[in-house]
Scaffold this motif. Structure first.
Motif, mmCIF file in Angstrom:
data_model
loop_
_atom_site.group_PDB
_atom_site.id
_atom_site.type_symbol
_atom_site.label_atom_id
_atom_site.label_comp_id
_atom_site.label_asym_id
_atom_site.label_seq_id
_atom_site.Cartn_x
_atom_site.Cartn_y
_atom_site.Cartn_z
ATOM 1 N N GLY A 1 0.809 -1.207 0.000
ATOM 2 C CA GLY A 1 0.000 0.000 0.000
ATOM 3 C C GLY A 1 0.847 1.263 0.000
ATOM 4 O O GLY A 1 0.609 2.191 -0.783
ATOM 5 N N ALA A 2 1.859 1.292 0.873
ATOM 6 C CA ALA A 2 2.728 2.468 0.943
ATOM 7 C C ALA A 2 3.472 2.682 -0.370
ATOM 8 O O ALA A 2 3.599 3.814 -0.860
ATOM 9 C CB ALA A 2 3.720 2.317 2.092
ATOM 10 N N GLY A 3 3.954 1.587 -0.941
ATOM 11 C CA GLY A 3 4.689 1.701 -2.189
ATOM 12 C C GLY A 3 3.844 2.244 -3.325
ATOM 13 O O GLY A 3 4.295 3.096 -4.100
ATOM 14 N N LEU A 4 2.603 1.792 -3.423
ATOM 15 C CA LEU A 4 1.737 2.250 -4.507
ATOM 16 C C LEU A 4 1.319 3.704 -4.328
ATOM 17 O O LEU A 4 1.223 4.457 -5.306
ATOM 18 C CB LEU A 4 0.510 1.338 -4.613
ATOM 19 N N VAL A 5 1.072 4.110 -3.085
ATOM 20 C CA VAL A 5 0.742 5.523 -2.827
ATOM 21 C C VAL A 5 1.931 6.408 -3.200
ATOM 22 O O VAL A 5 1.775 7.441 -3.877
ATOM 23 C CB VAL A 5 0.348 5.733 -1.354
#
Length: 216
Positions: free
Chosen positions: A29-33
């Motif tokens: 999730g953090a990577g995609l954001v």
């Protein structure tokens, strides 16, 4: 969303469990954001975008779609190309399409709130920051090992089917998408070159540190 650097294993998927599973989900999730934010940082200064984003810009210019909508449509088209390559999607594959596609337009809208015209030094700084954020984002979402992004899978699938080295296949894909995007009106420039030169070495350093260990 974009091809991983040489040697990155985007196909290493396992079912997440326990603390490692929670970390994988959080990393993904953090990577995609962060990836969506890096796209805006590179697109807004108009100094040249990442290769696949040059194509998105060009298609958006021709169709009138938003950048985010165009990104999703291109991702879906690329996924169709997985079928003859016998690539297997994962949770991260779907998340890649949906999360980045949903967040790119809001991040671009935030960037559009900056005062214009931006000084050249600020625009260059945004490009540098965008490349750095993109490298961290790539390390996070690839390191989560929950399935490759559409473009990652296209690259690894072609490598598997043709037997050609990763760098050749990735290079050929990126040249083609940049050329097509530029022909349609996408922006090619300093940012495109900076990304091409820096992203591989940066992710090469970051990925081992951000990859979630396999559960024993």
């Amino acid at each position: 969303m974009r091809p991983a650097p040489d040697g990155a294993r985007t196909e290493d998927q396992v079912v997440p469990r326990g603390r490692a599973g929670a970390r994988r989900g959080a990393q993904l999730g953090a990577g995609l954001v962060l990836y969506a934010a890096s796209v805006a940082l590179l697109v807004h200064p108009a100094l040249g975008s990442m290769p696949w984003d040059v194509l998105s810009q060009g298609v958006a210019r021709v169709t009138g779609w938003t950048f985010g909508t165009t990104t999703v449509v291109i991702s879906l088209v690329v996924l169709v190309c997985w079928v003859p390559l016998r690539q297997r999607p994962g949770v991260g594959t779907a998340a890649n399409v949906l999360v980045i596609g949903a967040l790119v337009d809001p991040f671009l809208a935030l960037a559009a709130m900056l005062p214009e015209p931006l000084p050249l030094a600020v625009r260059v700084a945004m490009v540098v920051l965008g490349v750095g954020v993109n490298a961290v984002a790539t390390g996070l979402y690839v390191g989560a090992r929950l399935g490759p992004g559409p473009r990652d899978g296209l690259m690894t699938g072609l490598v598997a089917r043709t037997g050609h080295p990763v760098r050749w296949v990735r290079g050929a894909i990126e040249v083609l998408v940049v050329a097509a995007g530029w022909a349609l009106g996408g922006t090619v420039g300093l940012g495109t070159l900076a990304y091409a030169l820096a992203i591989g070495p940066l992710v090469h350093v970051l990925l081992p540190r951000l990859t979630v260990p396999t559960e024993g």
